[in-house]
Design a protein around this motif. Structure first.
Motif, mmCIF file in Angstrom:
data_model
loop_
_atom_site.group_PDB
_atom_site.id
_atom_site.type_symbol
_atom_site.label_atom_id
_atom_site.label_comp_id
_atom_site.label_asym_id
_atom_site.label_seq_id
_atom_site.Cartn_x
_atom_site.Cartn_y
_atom_site.Cartn_z
ATOM 1 N N LEU A 90 44.160 25.776 45.572
ATOM 2 C CA LEU A 90 44.039 26.410 43.935
ATOM 3 C C LEU A 90 45.165 27.404 43.576
ATOM 4 C CD1 LEU A 90 42.061 27.864 42.318
ATOM 5 C CD2 LEU A 90 41.638 29.554 43.927
ATOM 6 N N ASP A 120 42.371 26.968 37.038
ATOM 7 C CA ASP A 120 41.281 26.935 35.920
ATOM 8 C C ASP A 120 42.746 26.897 34.398
ATOM 9 O OD1 ASP A 120 40.822 29.443 38.460
ATOM 10 O OD2 ASP A 120 40.083 28.609 37.721
ATOM 11 N N TYR A 164 39.276 23.696 36.887
ATOM 12 C CA TYR A 164 37.654 24.351 36.750
ATOM 13 C C TYR A 164 37.361 24.508 34.581
ATOM 14 C CZ TYR A 164 38.643 24.440 42.098
ATOM 15 O OH TYR A 164 39.742 23.878 43.189
ATOM 16 N N ARG A 178 31.558 37.492 31.042
ATOM 17 C CA ARG A 178 32.060 35.772 31.131
ATOM 18 C C ARG A 178 31.543 35.103 29.427
ATOM 19 N NH1 ARG A 178 32.953 33.688 36.563
ATOM 20 N NH2 ARG A 178 34.640 32.852 35.712
ATOM 21 N N LYS A 217 31.298 24.209 35.302
ATOM 22 C CA LYS A 217 30.765 25.161 36.174
ATOM 23 C C LYS A 217 29.855 26.760 35.444
ATOM 24 C CE LYS A 217 35.558 28.093 35.279
ATOM 25 N NZ LYS A 217 36.334 28.500 35.870
ATOM 26 N N HIS A 218 29.335 27.200 35.749
ATOM 27 C CA HIS A 218 28.631 27.887 37.075
ATOM 28 C C HIS A 218 27.439 27.308 37.624
ATOM 29 C CE1 HIS A 218 31.907 30.312 35.867
ATOM 30 N NE2 HIS A 218 33.098 30.148 37.093
ATOM 31 N N MET A 261 31.009 22.844 40.277
ATOM 32 C CA MET A 261 30.977 23.918 40.635
ATOM 33 C C MET A 261 29.866 25.189 41.324
ATOM 34 S SD MET A 261 34.107 27.442 40.173
ATOM 35 C CE MET A 261 35.265 26.198 40.577
ATOM 36 N N PHE A 264 28.420 31.991 41.704
ATOM 37 C CA PHE A 264 27.455 33.370 42.957
ATOM 38 C C PHE A 264 26.596 34.269 42.510
ATOM 39 C CE2 PHE A 264 32.376 33.628 43.720
ATOM 40 C CZ PHE A 264 32.505 34.465 42.735
ATOM 41 N N ASP A 296 32.404 28.730 44.642
ATOM 42 C CA ASP A 296 32.940 29.071 43.825
ATOM 43 C C ASP A 296 33.574 30.517 45.079
ATOM 44 O OD1 ASP A 296 33.187 31.461 41.201
ATOM 45 O OD2 ASP A 296 34.705 30.713 41.437
ATOM 46 N N TYR A 297 35.644 30.705 44.888
ATOM 47 C CA TYR A 297 35.725 31.182 45.549
ATOM 48 C C TYR A 297 35.256 31.646 46.777
ATOM 49 C CZ TYR A 297 40.101 34.016 44.951
ATOM 50 O OH TYR A 297 40.744 34.550 44.052
ATOM 51 N N MET A 328 36.278 27.187 48.611
ATOM 52 C CA MET A 328 37.168 26.765 48.485
ATOM 53 C C MET A 328 38.369 28.341 48.811
ATOM 54 S SD MET A 328 37.011 28.989 44.175
ATOM 55 C CE MET A 328 36.733 27.706 43.303
ATOM 56 N N TRP A 436 42.244 34.068 31.240
ATOM 57 C CA TRP A 436 42.021 33.139 31.738
ATOM 58 C C TRP A 436 42.959 32.285 30.754
ATOM 59 C CZ3 TRP A 436 40.511 32.476 36.391
ATOM 60 C CH2 TRP A 436 38.913 32.743 36.884
ATOM 61 N N GLU A 503 35.577 36.893 33.785
ATOM 62 C CA GLU A 503 35.411 37.912 34.867
ATOM 63 C C GLU A 503 35.192 39.217 35.282
ATOM 64 O OE1 GLU A 503 36.791 35.479 37.986
ATOM 65 O OE2 GLU A 503 34.919 36.598 39.457
HETATM 66 C C1 GLC Z 1 36.265 32.482 40.284
HETATM 67 C C2 GLC Z 1 35.261 31.684 39.194
HETATM 68 C C3 GLC Z 1 35.332 30.220 38.378
HETATM 69 C C4 GLC Z 1 37.278 30.625 39.016
HETATM 70 C C5 GLC Z 1 37.664 30.295 40.168
HETATM 71 C C6 GLC Z 1 38.841 29.932 41.163
HETATM 72 O O1 GLC Z 1 36.034 33.672 41.047
HETATM 73 O O2 GLC Z 1 34.357 32.810 39.231
HETATM 74 O O3 GLC Z 1 35.292 30.149 37.255
HETATM 75 O O4 GLC Z 1 36.714 28.987 38.652
HETATM 76 O O5 GLC Z 1 37.882 31.853 40.937
HETATM 77 O O6 GLC Z 1 40.021 30.577 40.215
#
Ligand code: GLC
Length: 753
Positions: A90, A120, A164, A178, A217-218, A261, A264, A296-297, A328, A436, A503
């Motif tokens: 990532l 991302d 992502y 978000r 996502k998500h 993806m 959470f 996710d993460y 991830m 982002w 986020e």
């Molecule tokens: C984050 C986000 C997700 C993102 C991922 C990788 O926590 O929720 O949208 O793609 O981590 O950065």
């Protein structure tokens, strides 16, 4: 270095006549059974050579390493690559960095399996486009496809295989940070934009080196967070899940999105990372989608915080069995060989997930040429080019929404001798980019102040910040008032800093932060003509501005071309055409407030106390979904239906005439809504079903025809089965969700022609 098994596998493939040229071979011929057979044989053979640790290595994603210049080849990570413990990374990009990391994987590990690099890339890679919520205000899927296409070209030129994005979470929660990343409150608009972005990212040939794996996502219903608090519980009916939150994901799957993806949040107590209903029943069952699901993460690890997993192994087994293929960042899957050896976890579940990872690498052509995306010359040639910037400026034009324009205050005259540019966001390059912003750089962004200076070189510009975005220091007001007094007119740039959305950025208030309203009041007191430009990542409650400021332009965060695009609109070179993709409440107390609500048994009536409304505020929004003004006026007439009575399997043609009744060319977003007046359950008062951007010259008229299919009239019956229920309907057509032009029609039951 001994020949890696990977090369031996290649030799095996060659010896049995398999050519490993990825999807190009597989997809180049409509009867792809030969290509599929080769692909399956190659992957079967590779899996048969893998030990358990290497299998879970392919299911493990690690974070990229960074130094002060950006992504770097990881130290410890390189040993893990050599040991076959990592299948993807990532936040890694750069032709040289990805080339070296790929070399380590292919040349120095036992199996030599290439890596996947993900990032991302949400609204641009280095050429940053308007944030997705802004782009959705264009109601232009072609614009969304174009911006995603540029993002894919730029990101893949920098070695990125997988983005992502698109984030396709519907939300009715403006407090949720978000909201900026999605397409707003409507499932239909969200579905159209989701499919467009997938097409833009993935193109039609995944082996092309300028197409990128996309990720819906998500999954799912992340936007339903209670209280708008990020990561919070989502407690909704299956009806609401299916009618509101799932459609854009289904559209992305139908568009061929390569990956999903997980989310959470829990849905009704079941965390999305451990929810086989989502992945096995809906995604892979009902929708027949067989791509790869990534966590996710640390979402897998968080199953313990959710309180559904007691140990790391419980969390890992639960997630993998639910359908989450790649871990991830929890580093839990790498611990699961023990669960297979103990018999707790069936190795066929592991192999199915490994297969999906290897298929992606195969389809990208990485087994054929692992270095094909790591090309320094292509990287240089595809970074922030003038063409990319021009595309960003055009998308920005269409993303702006004119919220108010009394007395034709806008457009401003280009003959202005002097102009005051005031406000905390007037010269903020970071906020221009929005959150982002991938590899975007503030120095690439042209601010509103800079854009106006460029557009008005002969005009005397007086700039004053006036205040900060969110503190309570009013010491800058005096300078701002002086700037206004010295000018013929004022452009006041207010809103949120980019770090107040995205986020973990939920707000409990929707007001202008800090003392910005007070600044506006002070500047208004000078009596100068004033327009407000808003830069924000969510709907704002701005009743005071709406009451006191004659012209308000919603500009969101428009990316690198913010300044030129805003200037183009302010001075009339571009006529704004955007429409709100989400409702703007009068105050946060109204939330949730959205257009496609049910009628209730006591719909709001100002003359009847005992109806659904508030005693201290109107029940209507400040600005409704689909709303947006123009510098010209549009009129609608001649609404006609192909029939007033249809059968449940019939289509219905809807015709309307649109006229540009003003003096400027302009583009109207014509919107078509349906209302099912009587259903087996209470149906929304309106549901968006079609829209079209229609450019017209002054005085020009155009007859538009929309065709509604049975599936456009269907709803989920009491058993949640899609059904066209007989009964009375209405069609509404106009320039927003409160359009009044309507026509009735009836759907007859099948046995009552
Ligand atoms: C984050 C986000 C997700 C993102 C991922 C990788 O926590 O929720 O949208 O793609 O981590 O950065």
């Amino acid at each position: 270095m001994n020949q890696t098994l990977f090369r031996m596998t290649m030799a095996f493939a060659a010896s049995v006549g398999l050519s490993i040229t990825g999807a190009a071979q597989a997809n180049s011929n409509p009867s792809t059974s030969a290509g599929d057979t080769e692909k399956a044989a190659f992957i079967d053979n590779l899996i048969s050579e893998m030990n358990l640790e290497e299998k879970f290595g392919q299911l493990t994603q690690a974070p990229g390493a960074w130094n002060d210049t950006g992504p770097a080849v990881p130290e410890t990570g390189s040993d893990d690559i050599r040991d076959g413990k990592i299948g993807s990374f990532l936040s890694v990009y750069g032709a040289e960095v990805t080339h070296e990391m790929q070399r380590i994987a292919v040349e120095e590990s036992r199996l030599g399996i290439p890596l996947l690099f993900a990032h991302d890339v949400i609204h641009g890679f280095r050429t940053i486009f308007p944030v997705p919520l802004a782009e959705s205000a264009s109601w232009d899927p072609e614009a969304a496809e174009k911006s995603s296409r540029v993002a894919a070209i730029e990101a893949t030129a920098h070695g990125v295989h997988w983005t992502y994005a698109p984030m396709v979470d519907v939300t009715r929660e403006p407090r949720w940070g978000r909201v900026v990343e999605g397409a707003g409150e409507d499932p239909y608009l969200g579905s159209v934009m989701a499919a467009a972005r997938v097409r833009g990212f993935q193109g039609d040939d995944m082996t092309a080196t300028d197409t990128i794996l996309a990720c819906a996502k998500h999954f799912a219903a992340y936007g339903g967070a209670e209280g708008g608090r990020d990561y919070n519980t989502v407690d909704i009916s299956e009806r609401t899940l299916r009618e509101v939150y799932l459609p854009p994901f289904k559209a992305a799957a139908a568009a061929g999105v390569a990956t999903f993806m997980a989310a959470f949040n829990d849905i009704n107590g079941v965390p999305s990372h451990a929810n086989p209903f989502l992945y096995r029943e809906v995604l892979r069952g009902e929708w027949d989608w067989d791509g790869l699901v990534v966590s996710d993460y640390t979402g897998i690890w968080e199953l313990m915080d959710h309180g559904v997993a007691a140990t790391r192994e419980d969390a890992g087994v639960m997630a993998l069995e639910a359908g989450v293929d790649v871990d991830m960042l929890s580093k839990i899957y790498e611990e699961l060989p023990a669960a297979v050896r103990s018999g707790r976890l069936d190795e066929t579940v592991v192999d199915a997930a490994v297969r999906r990872v290897l298929e992606l690498k195969y389809d990208l052509g990485l087994f054929d040429d692992p270095y094909r995306y790591s090309d320094v010359e292509r990287e240089k040639a595809n970074t922030l080019t003038p063409e990319f910037r021009q595309t960003a400026r055009e998308v920005a034009h269409e993303s702006m929404v004119l919220l108010k324009n009394d007395r034709k205050t806008l457009p401003l005259s280009k003959d202005l001798q002097s102009l005051a540019i005031i406000g905390p966001l007037a010269d903020d390059p970071h906020s221009c980019l929005g959150n982002w912003a991938a590899a975007g750089r503030p120095e690439d962004a042209i601010t509103v102040l800079e854009g106006i200076r460029e557009a008005m070189p002969e005009t005397e510009i007086h700039y004053a910040q006036g205040c900060h975005v969110s503190d309570h220091d009013t010491s800058g007001f005096e300078q701002a008032v002086e700037a206004a007094r010295a000018a013929d007119a004022v452009v006041l740039v207010l809103g949120e800093h980019r770090d107040m959305s995205a986020e973990a950025k939920s707000r409990s208030s929707l007001n202008l932060p800090g003392v910005q309203r007070e600044l506006a009041e002070a500047v208004l007191g000078t009596g100068k003509p004033i327009v407000v430009v808003l830069m924000n990542g969510r709907p704002l409650s701005i009743p005071w501005l709406d009451e006191n400021i004659p012209a308000i332009l919603e500009a969101w965060f428009l990316g690198v071309e913010t300044g030129p695009a805003v200037a183009d609109v302010l001075f009339g070179d571009v006529n704004p055409s955007g429409k709100l993709p989400i409702t703007f409440p009068r105050n946060v107390g109204q939330v949730p407030i959205y257009y496609n609500h049910r009628n209730t048994g006591r719909p709001a009536d100002p003359d009847d106390m005992y109806t659904s409304k508030y005693i201290d505020a109107p029940w209507t929004p400040l600005y409704p979904f689909g709303y947006g003004l123009s510098y010209t006026e549009f009129s609608y007439s001649g609404l006609q239906l192909s029939s007033e009575v249809i059968g449940p399997d019939d289509s219905l043609e809807v015709q309307v005439e649109l006229t540009n009744a003003g003096e400027r060319p302009g583009t109207e977003v014509v919107q078509l809504y349906i209302q099912d007046l009587v259903g087996s359950t209470a149906r929304p008062v309106r549901e968006l079903r079609r829209f079209e951007r229609v450019p017209l010259e002054p005085g020009e008229s155009k007859v538009l025809t929309f065709t509604l299919q049975p599936e456009d009239l269907a709803c989920l019956d009491r058993n949640l089965q899609p059904t066209v229920e007989p009964g009375d309907f209405k069609v509404y057509v106009g320039g927003s969700s409160v359009a009044t032009l309507s026509a009735p029609f009836t759907v007859q039951s099948a046995n009552n022609p």
